[in-house]
Design a protein around this motif. Structure first.
Motif, PDB file in Angstrom:
ATOM      1  N   THR A  10       3.396  -5.398 -16.105  1.00 53.25           N
ATOM      2  CA  THR A  10       2.981  -6.890 -15.824  1.00 53.25           C
ATOM      3  C   THR A  10       3.282  -7.909 -16.910  1.00 53.25           C
ATOM      4  OG1 THR A  10       0.992  -6.949 -17.030  1.00 53.25           O
ATOM      5  CG2 THR A  10       0.883  -5.975 -14.500  1.00 53.25           C
ATOM      6  N   SER A  11       3.352  -9.025 -16.770  1.00 55.91           N
ATOM      7  CA  SER A  11       3.740 -10.119 -17.670  1.00 55.91           C
ATOM      8  C   SER A  11       2.600 -10.227 -19.001  1.00 55.91           C
ATOM      9  CB  SER A  11       3.837 -11.567 -17.210  1.00 55.91           C
ATOM     10  OG  SER A  11       2.655 -12.065 -16.537  1.00 55.91           O
ATOM     11  N   HIS A  12       1.529  -9.463 -18.940  1.00 54.82           N
ATOM     12  CA  HIS A  12       0.476  -9.694 -20.087  1.00 54.82           C
ATOM     13  C   HIS A  12       0.897  -8.928 -21.250  1.00 54.82           C
ATOM     14  CE1 HIS A  12      -1.758 -11.286 -16.340  1.00 54.82           C
ATOM     15  NE2 HIS A  12      -1.985 -10.045 -15.847  1.00 54.82           N
ATOM     16  N   GLY A  13       1.150  -9.900 -22.281  1.00 50.89           N
ATOM     17  CA  GLY A  13       1.640  -9.386 -23.522  1.00 50.89           C
ATOM     18  C   GLY A  13       2.472 -10.156 -24.079  1.00 50.89           C
ATOM     19  N   PRO A  14       2.779  -9.794 -25.549  1.00 49.71           N
ATOM     20  CA  PRO A  14       3.698 -10.541 -26.194  1.00 49.71           C
ATOM     21  C   PRO A  14       5.211 -10.539 -25.656  1.00 49.71           C
ATOM     22  CG  PRO A  14       3.425  -8.406 -27.347  1.00 49.71           C
ATOM     23  CD  PRO A  14       2.504  -8.663 -26.165  1.00 49.71           C
TER      24      PRO A  14
END
Length: 479
Positions: free
Chosen positions: A404-408
């Motif tokens: 997913t796009s969750h994170g730095p």
């Protein structure tokens, strides 16, 4: 070799101190020289213990062998090299990769053998020698899959009988967890890494499970991360990859200046290959020194797969095609020793079969193969065929990780435009899954593996600058 025990508990107790420690002062590793023949680099190795089952961290432990070459200057951190495969060894990669001098100056280079591989609690299924060479499921002439089904059954039964507990606990998720144990043992709060081929999926999984523990992430020659399919999708993508890459070989094979020229024009190379494969399907040639000692249509197709992986593979492919055309002796490819091949096959099978559920409806698979053969003649239905996973004795213990796009926003993808094994279309799927976290560098080159592999200065410089300074291109870049 000294096995280090109870290092996890020690790290936990020292967690506040460890963040400040450089890798050379890591409290949980005892390094010993493990030089690589032919390399002047002073590589060191250590053995860690990690949980067999990460869901039971206090249960049985297994050994994981890691390596390093300390930074030649002031270290800015650890750069872990995640090998491809699945099933490839990565222990000697710090010594054998031709990194730029400034990378060796700035990073502690870390290699490892993934669980089950090489020196990390190795596994084997004890398959028949011929079966260990059949992990790529090429159908028989006219698309018949009966031999594939029989082979898959024999291989799976061998793995169930001989694989043991370590084999049962091999998966991409567990490899990512093992990498986090390496991070802890190095005394680092974060790690950078370069994942290649299958290693891109491992790296994407790590970045999803442990996003705040990532520093600079480079994923090179990426797989489609679709959690519904995982390796099933990678196999299917070979059909596209062959089509993307074959024109490079065709131009080379029709070049008037090429002493191995096969045809008068690039357009003539493809029908020549298909005709030769069909001829060998009907009447295999003797192939002294090869295992098995017959050059049939699928042996030629397997040679095509290997030959398209790098430009350096073109001559062997051309010589094999010429031998099939003329009836002359074909060159024998160099394969790993049987013990190594058994190890690679076991780990590869366990990983792809235990990451996701595979189809077992034989009639449906047979229909899919026929449709795939008609659409993609170069691969003759292989990307849709039944392999060992159609008979695998175990179901996946956990669901595949969904990237997913969750994170730095610290992921840099680098991808050749014409890759036989991990085509550009699949890499874009990983780019989309990461969203804002990722930027992709597309290199106008063919073959499998981009960074430091194609001679594209734009692509190589972009990756090196990112690793050294942390600055990615503002947008997706074409080199």
């Amino acid at each position: 070799m000294k096995v280090l025990r109870r290092w996890t508990a020690a790290l936990s107790a020292l967690s506040l101190l460890v963040v400040a420690l450089p890798a050379s002062a890591a409290p949980a590793t005892r390094w010993e020289p493990c030089p690589v023949a032919g390399s002047a680099e002073r590589q060191e190795c250590a053995t860690l213990t990690v949980p067999l089952d990460h869901r039971d961290p206090h249960g049985r432990k297994i050994d994981l062998r890691i390596s390093r070459i300390p930074a030649k200057g002031t270290s800015r951190g650890a750069l872990v090299i995640i090998p491809g495969g699945p099933g490839n060894s990565g222990l000697n990669r710090p010594s054998t990769v031709n990194f730029p001098a400034e990378i060796r100056e700035s990073f502690d280079l870390i290699g490892f053998d993934p669980r089950g591989v090489g020196q990390s609690s190795p596994v084997s299924c004890g398959m028949a020698a011929a079966d260990a060479r059949r992990l790529t499921p090429w159908p028989g002439p006219d698309g018949d899959i009966s031999e594939n089904i029989a082979t898959a059954k024999r291989m799976s039964e061998a793995c169930a009988r001989n694989g043991g507990d370590v084999l049962r606990h091999i998966s991409t998720r567990n490899e990512a967890r093992d990498i986090d144990e390496i991070r802890k043992a190095l005394g680092r709060s974060k790690i950078s890494y370069w994942g290649l081929s299958y290693g891109t999926y491992v790296g994407a999984t790590y970045a999803t499970l442990f996003p705040q523990r990532t520093d600079r992430v480079v994923l090179d020659s990426s797989d489609d991360p679709d959690p519904r399919r995982v390796a099933r999708g990678w196999l299917a993508n070979y059909a596209v990859g062959f089509e993307d890459r074959f024109p490079d070989f065709a131009r080379w094979a029709a070049d008037p200046a090429n002493p191995l020229r096969l045809a008068d024009s690039p357009d003539a190379v493809r029908p020549l290959f298909l005709d030769l494969a069909a001829k060998l399907d009907r009447a295999p040639q003797d192939w002294p020194g090869a295992v098995p000692p017959k050059l049939n249509g699928n042996a030629l197709r397997e040679t095509l797969l290997r030959g398209l992986s790098t430009d350096a593979g073109f001559p062997l492919l051309a010589r094999t095609m010429a031998a099939a055309r003329d009836g002359s002796p074909a060159p024998v490819p160099v394969l790993p020793p049987d013990a190594v091949l058994q190890n690679i096959s076991a780990v590869a099978a366990a990983t792809i079969c235990q990451d996701v559920t595979w189809p077992r409806d034989i009639d449906r698979i047979a229909r899919d193969v026929q449709r795939n053969r008609a659409r993609y003649p170069l691969t003759a239905g292989m990307p849709a065929n039944a392999g060992i996973c159609s008979s695998w004795p175990h179901q996946p213990a956990e669901r595949p990780v969904e990237v997913t796009s969750h994170g730095p926003a610290n992921v840099l993808l680098v991808q050749n435009r014409r890759d036989v094994a991990t085509p550009l279309s699949g890499a874009w799927k990983l780019r989309e899954a990461f969203g804002r976290r990722a930027v992709m560098v597309t290199v106008d080159a063919g073959g499998h593996g981009s960074y430091l592999a194609t001679g594209n200065a734009c692509g190589d410089t972009t990756v090196t600058k990112y690793l050294l300074g942390g600055a990615r291109p503002a947008h997706d870049l074409h080199c």
